[in-house]
Design an enzyme around this catalytic site. Structure first.
Site, short mmCIF file in Angstrom:
data_model
loop_
_atom_site.label_atom_id
_atom_site.label_comp_id
_atom_site.label_asym_id
_atom_site.label_seq_id
_atom_site.Cartn_x
_atom_site.Cartn_y
_atom_site.Cartn_z
N SER A 12 -9.46 1.62 -3.59
CA SER A 12 -9.85 2.98 -3.19
C SER A 12 -8.66 3.94 -3.18
CB SER A 12 -10.49 2.94 -1.80
OG SER A 12 -9.55 2.47 -0.85
N GLY A 13 -7.68 3.70 -4.05
CA GLY A 13 -6.61 4.69 -4.22
C GLY A 13 -7.04 5.72 -5.25
N ALA A 15 -6.61 5.74 -8.45
CA ALA A 15 -7.21 5.15 -9.65
C ALA A 15 -8.68 4.80 -9.40
CB ALA A 15 -6.43 3.90 -10.07
N LYS A 34 -9.94 -3.61 0.57
CA LYS A 34 -9.78 -4.85 1.35
C LYS A 34 -9.52 -4.57 2.81
CE LYS A 34 -4.98 -6.19 0.26
NZ LYS A 34 -4.18 -7.25 -0.35
N ALA A 45 2.08 8.71 -1.05
CA ALA A 45 2.87 9.42 -2.07
C ALA A 45 3.40 10.72 -1.50
CB ALA A 45 2.01 9.68 -3.30
N GLU A 113 12.56 16.12 -9.72
CA GLU A 113 12.94 14.76 -9.31
C GLU A 113 13.82 14.15 -10.39
OE1 GLU A 113 9.30 12.70 -8.39
OE2 GLU A 113 9.13 13.69 -6.46
N HIS A 241 13.07 2.09 -5.33
CA HIS A 241 13.33 3.51 -5.06
C HIS A 241 14.73 3.58 -4.45
CE1 HIS A 241 13.04 7.61 -3.69
NE2 HIS A 241 11.88 7.74 -4.30
N GLU A 373 -1.55 1.43 -10.54
CA GLU A 373 -0.34 0.60 -10.51
C GLU A 373 -0.58 -0.83 -10.99
OE1 GLU A 373 2.06 1.46 -7.12
OE2 GLU A 373 3.35 -0.29 -7.47
N ARG A 384 9.84 3.56 -14.74
CA ARG A 384 8.92 4.70 -14.62
C ARG A 384 9.66 5.98 -14.25
NH1 ARG A 384 6.00 6.99 -9.94
NH2 ARG A 384 7.27 5.53 -8.75
P1 FAD Z 1 -3.45 2.19 -4.39
O1 FAD Z 1 -3.45 3.60 -4.04
O2 FAD Z 1 -2.38 1.35 -3.79
O3 FAD Z 1 -4.85 1.56 -3.96
C1 FAD Z 1 -5.06 0.17 -4.01
C2 FAD Z 1 -6.44 -0.16 -3.47
O4 FAD Z 1 -6.77 -1.48 -3.86
C3 FAD Z 1 -6.57 -0.13 -1.96
O5 FAD Z 1 -7.77 0.49 -1.63
C4 FAD Z 1 -6.66 -1.61 -1.56
O6 FAD Z 1 -7.45 -1.86 -0.41
C5 FAD Z 1 -7.37 -2.15 -2.78
N1 FAD Z 1 -7.19 -3.59 -2.97
C6 FAD Z 1 -6.06 -4.28 -3.27
N2 FAD Z 1 -6.32 -5.59 -3.37
C7 FAD Z 1 -7.65 -5.73 -3.12
C8 FAD Z 1 -8.53 -6.85 -3.05
N3 FAD Z 1 -8.11 -8.12 -3.25
N4 FAD Z 1 -9.82 -6.62 -2.75
C9 FAD Z 1 -10.28 -5.37 -2.51
N5 FAD Z 1 -9.50 -4.28 -2.56
C10 FAD Z 1 -8.20 -4.47 -2.87
N6 FAD Z 1 3.75 8.11 -7.32
C11 FAD Z 1 3.79 9.37 -7.82
O7 FAD Z 1 3.38 9.60 -8.96
N7 FAD Z 1 4.27 10.38 -7.04
C12 FAD Z 1 4.74 10.20 -5.78
O8 FAD Z 1 5.15 11.14 -5.13
C13 FAD Z 1 4.73 8.88 -5.27
N8 FAD Z 1 5.22 8.62 -4.02
C14 FAD Z 1 5.10 7.37 -3.50
C15 FAD Z 1 5.52 7.14 -2.20
C16 FAD Z 1 5.35 5.90 -1.63
C17 FAD Z 1 5.83 5.66 -0.23
C18 FAD Z 1 4.77 4.85 -2.39
C19 FAD Z 1 4.57 3.51 -1.79
C20 FAD Z 1 4.37 5.08 -3.69
C21 FAD Z 1 4.54 6.32 -4.26
N9 FAD Z 1 4.15 6.57 -5.57
C22 FAD Z 1 4.20 7.86 -6.07
C23 FAD Z 1 3.46 5.54 -6.35
C24 FAD Z 1 1.94 5.82 -6.29
O9 FAD Z 1 1.61 6.27 -5.01
C25 FAD Z 1 1.15 4.58 -6.59
O10 FAD Z 1 1.60 3.97 -7.77
C26 FAD Z 1 -0.32 4.97 -6.81
O11 FAD Z 1 -0.77 5.71 -5.72
C27 FAD Z 1 -1.15 3.72 -6.97
O12 FAD Z 1 -2.50 4.10 -6.91
P2 FAD Z 1 -3.61 3.00 -7.15
O13 FAD Z 1 -4.91 3.71 -7.05
O14 FAD Z 1 -3.29 2.25 -8.38
O15 FAD Z 1 -3.42 1.96 -5.94
C1 SIN Z 2 9.22 10.21 -4.31
O1 SIN Z 2 8.69 11.15 -3.71
O2 SIN Z 2 10.43 10.06 -4.47
C2 SIN Z 2 8.33 9.20 -4.91
C3 SIN Z 2 7.92 9.66 -6.23
C4 SIN Z 2 7.44 8.50 -7.07
O3 SIN Z 2 7.48 7.36 -6.67
O4 SIN Z 2 7.06 8.80 -8.20
#
Ligand code: FAD
Ligand code: SIN
Length: 524
Positions: A12-13, A15, A34, A45, A113, A241, A373, A384
Site C-alpha cells: 500500500s505504498g 506503487a 502486512k 519520503a 539534491e 543514504h 522498490e 539510484r
Molecule cells: P512502500 O512504500 O515501502 O510500501 C510497501 C508496502 O508493501 C507496504 O504497504 C507493506 O505493508 C507492504 N508489504 C510488504 N511486504 C508485504 C507482505 N509480505 N504482505 C503484505 N504486504 C506487504 N524516494 C524518493 O523518490 N524521494 C524521496 O524523497 C525519498 N525519501 C525517502 C526517505 C526515507 C526515510 C525512505 C525510507 C525512503 C525514501 N525514498 C525516497 C525511497 C522511497 O520512499 C521508496 O523507494 C518508495 O516509497 C517505495 O514505495 P513502494 O510503494 O515500492 O513501497
Molecule cells: C532524501 O530526501 O534525501 C531522500 C531522497 C531519496 O531517497 O530519493
C-alpha cells in the site's frame, strides 16, 4: 478462506496504491498491507519527486544525470521512458489531491539534491511522502471497487507449483494465480485467487542493522518472487543514504534529507574541516554512492562514529520553511541546527535491484507485475539518482495498469488450487530462535556486506548466512505460520541473493565497492 479478485495488489505504498486506483476502473481489487496501510517507505519520503518542470532544466539533463548516477548500468531506454512520462504522472498525483510547495510567484518550489544538475525536486516541505500517502489513502479508502485487507501478510505466490507441476527458473510459461496470505487477526491462512497480481512490497532495509526504512522492509516481495522462480537483477547494489541522524539506539534511523545539502548544508569532519572536495568536484552534492563512501572513509580513517552536517550559515527562516520536521526532530534531541552542526552517518536506504521487469512492469512470471522498490526496471543501474524512486513507482504502476487492464478480460481464475497445508506443524514456541537469528543476519550484512566489501568478508557472510538458512528452513518446516519467522526467512533469502550477486561482480561499480577489485570493468 478463499477470495477471488481481478487484481491482487500486495503493498500500500505509492506503487501499490497508484496501481490500485488505476485498475479499479476495470475490475475488482484487493489491496494488502502486512501492517496498516500507512506504514510504508513512501510515508517517510522527505526530499520529494524528481521531474523536469521549468527551463533551464530539460528532459535530456534529467536523463544524463540518471545515467551518470547509475554508473554505466542503467537501461537507457527505460531512463528515457521514465523521464519523459514524469510530468504527466506528476499531474495525475496532483489530480488525486497531492500538494506540492509553491513559491510566492505561484510556480513550484523546486529542491536540488545530489547528482542533479538542476533544481527539479517537487516536494511538500520535508514530508512529501506523507502528503502523497494522505492524498492516495483518501482515494483508495473511498473507492467502491477496492477491498482493503490490512494485517494481511502475503506468504507465497501461487503458480503451477501449487497444482503439483514442476516449475523451473527460466521456464517461460510460469503463471501467477494469486497468493497465500496470512490473516494476522484471525490467525488463518487464506487463498486469494487473482487474474493479475501486482507485487508492490517495497524494500529490504531491515536486513541491515542501521536503516532509514520502517520495519516492514524485510524483502518479502523479492523472496516470494524468487521462490516462485522469477528472475532478480542488480541486487548487489544497496544504496546507503549518506546522512542519517546519528542518534544511537533509534530505529529506524531518522533521515536528514539530501535536499538539506541542496540548500547549502556542508559536510565536515568532527574537527570542522570540509572534506568532500577531496572526493568529487561536486562536493557535498556528489551522487550518493560517492558521498556515502567518502563519509565512511573519513569515519574509518579517523576512528569516529559520525561526521557533521553544518547548516548554521543558512537563513533560519528559509531553512525552517523547507525542513520543519527535520529542524524539530534535531531540536528534540538537543541540536538547534541554526546554531550547531548535527552529527550524521550513512544508513541503508534503498534497494536498487529487485524483481526483473520489462518496460510495462511485467515480471518473468506471467500475470505477475512488480513496481516500486521491489522491482528492478533498469532505471537505477548501479546507483539510484536521488528522488527518482517515487517517480519510478508512479511511472511503472501506470504502465503496468495499462498493460494489465488490456489483458484482464481474456484471463480466468485458476481452478484446482489447494488450500494452505500446515498439517503436522506447531506454533513456534521459542521466539528467541527467531529474534536472535534476525539480529545475527543484520550483523553479518552490516559487518561484511556494507559500503566497502572484500572477497573474504563476503565469503564469510555467505558461510554464516548458509547456517542461518538451514536452521530457519528446519524451523519453518515444523512451524505454523508466524510473521516474524516468515520475515526472517525472506530476509535470509534476500541477503543470500545480495551476497551471491556481489561475489559474481568482479569489479567496483556504483554502490558495489570491493577492495579486491577496486576498478571498473569495461561495460560491453
Ligand atoms: P512502500 O512504500 O515501502 O510500501 C510497501 C508496502 O508493501 C507496504 O504497504 C507493506 O505493508 C507492504 N508489504 C510488504 N511486504 C508485504 C507482505 N509480505 N504482505 C503484505 N504486504 C506487504 N524516494 C524518493 O523518490 N524521494 C524521496 O524523497 C525519498 N525519501 C525517502 C526517505 C526515507 C526515510 C525512505 C525510507 C525512503 C525514501 N525514498 C525516497 C525511497 C522511497 O520512499 C521508496 O523507494 C518508495 O516509497 C517505495 O514505495 P513502494 O510503494 O515500492 O513501497
Ligand atoms: C532524501 O530526501 O534525501 C531522500 C531522497 C531519496 O531517497 O530519493
Amino acid at each position: 478462506m478463499e477470495h477471488k479478485t481481478d487484481f491482487l495488489v500486495v503493498g500500500s505504498g505509492l506503487a501499490g496504491m497508484s496501481y490500485a486506483l488505476k485498475v479499479a476502473e476495470f475490475g475488482s481489487v484487493i489491496l494488502l498491507s502486512k501492517t496498516t496501510l500507512d506504514e510504508t517507505n513512501t510515508a517517510l519520503a522527505q526530499g520529494g519527486i524528481a521531474s523536469v518542470t521549468y527551463a533551464p532544466d530539460n528532459l535530456e539533463k534529467h536523463v544524463q544525470d540518471t545515467l551518470i548516477a547509475g554508473d554505466g548500468l542503467c537501461n537507457e531506454k527505460i531512463v528515457r521512458i521514465v523521464v519523459n512520462e514524469a510530468p504527466e504522472q506528476i499531474q495525475s498525483l496532483i489530480e488525486w489531491g497531492a500538494l506540492f510547495d509553491k513559491a510566492p510567484d505561484g510556480k513550484f518550489d523546486l529542491n536540488r539534491e545530489g547528482g542533479h544538475s538542476e533544481r527539479r525536486i517537487l516536494h511538500y516541505k520535508d514530508s512529501t511522502g506523507a502528503e502523497i500517502m494522505r492524498a492516495l489513502l483518501a482515494r483508495v479508502k473511498s473507492h467502491p471497487n477496492i477491498t482493503i485487507m490490512e494485517k494481511s501478510f502475503a506468504l507465497d505466490l501461487i503458480t503451477q507449483h501449487h497444482l503439483g507441476r514442476p516449475v523451473f527458473r527460466g521456464n517461460p510459461d510460469i503463471e501467477c494465480y494469486g497468493a497465500y496470505t496470512y490473516d494476522i487477526e484471525h490467525n488463518r491462512v487464506d487463498t486469494i485467487l487473482s487474474k493479475v497480481t501486482m507485487l508492490a512490497t517495497g524494500g529490504s532495509g531491515y536486513i541491515y542493522q542501521t536503516t532509514t526504512n520502517p520495519p516492514i522492509a524485510t524483502g518479502d516481495g523479492i523472496a516470494m518472487a524468487y521462490r516462485a522462480k522469477a528472475y532478480v537483477e542488480n541486487v548487489e547494489f544497496y544504496q546507503f543514504h549518506p546522512t542519517s541522524l546519528y542518534n544511537p539506539g533509534e530505529r529506524p534511523s531518522f533521515l536528514i534529507s539530501e535536499a538539506v545539502r541542496g540548500l547549502g548544508g556542508i559536510l565536515k569532519t568532527q574537527d570542522g574541516a570540509e572534506f568532500m572536495n577531496k572526493y568529487d568536484p561536486r562536493g557535498s552534492l556528489a551522487s550518493r554512492d560517492i558521498v556515502a563512501r567518502a563519509i565512511d572513509t573519513e569515519m574509518k580513517n579517523r576512528g569516529e562514529d559520525f561526521v557533521l552536517l553544518d547548516c548554521t550559515h543558512i537563513d533560519p527562516e528559509n531553512f525552517e520553511a523547507h525542513f520543519p520536521n527535520i529542524y524539530k526532530k534535531c531540536l528534540s534531541i538537543g541540536y538547534d541546527m541554526h546554531k550547531v552542526p548535527i552529527p550524521v552517518t550513512p544508513a541503508v536506504h534503498y534497494f536498487c535491484g529487485g524483481v526483473r521487469t520489462d518496460e510495462n512492469g511485467q515480471t518473468t512470471i506471467r500475470n505477475l507485475y512488480a513496481s516500486g522498490e521491489v522491482a528492478c526496471t533498469g532505471l537505477h543501474g548501479a546507483n539510484r539518482l536521488a528522488s527518482n524512486s517515487l517517480l519510478e513507482a508512479l511511472v511503472f504502476s501506470n504502465r503496468a495498469a495499462i498493460d494489465s487492464t488490456r489483458k484482464i478480460s481474456a484471463l480466468k481464475f485458476q481452478e484446482g488450487i489447494l488450500p494452505w497445508n500446515d498439517e503436522g506443524t506447531r506454533n513456534p514456541d521459542e521466539m528467541v530462535l527467531i529474534t536472535q537469528s534476525t539480529k545475527e543476519l543484520q550483523e553479518i550484512m552490516t559487518n561484511y556486506v556494507g559500503i566497502v566489501r572484500t572477497n573474504a568478508r563476503m565469503k564469510r557472510a555467505l558461510d554464516r548466512i548458509y547456517i542461518l538458512y538451514r536452521e530457519t528452513e528446519d524451523l519453518y518446516s515444523q512451524s505454523k505460520v508466524s510473521v516474524k519467522l516468515c520475515e526472517l526467512r525472506n530476509a535470509i533469502k534476500v541477503a543470500y541473493l545480495i551476497v551471491k550477486h556481489a561475489r559474481q561482480r568482479k569489479e567496483s561499480r556504483g554502490l558495489h565497492y570491493n577492495l579486491d577489485y577496486p576498478k571498473k570493468n569495461r561495460v560491453v
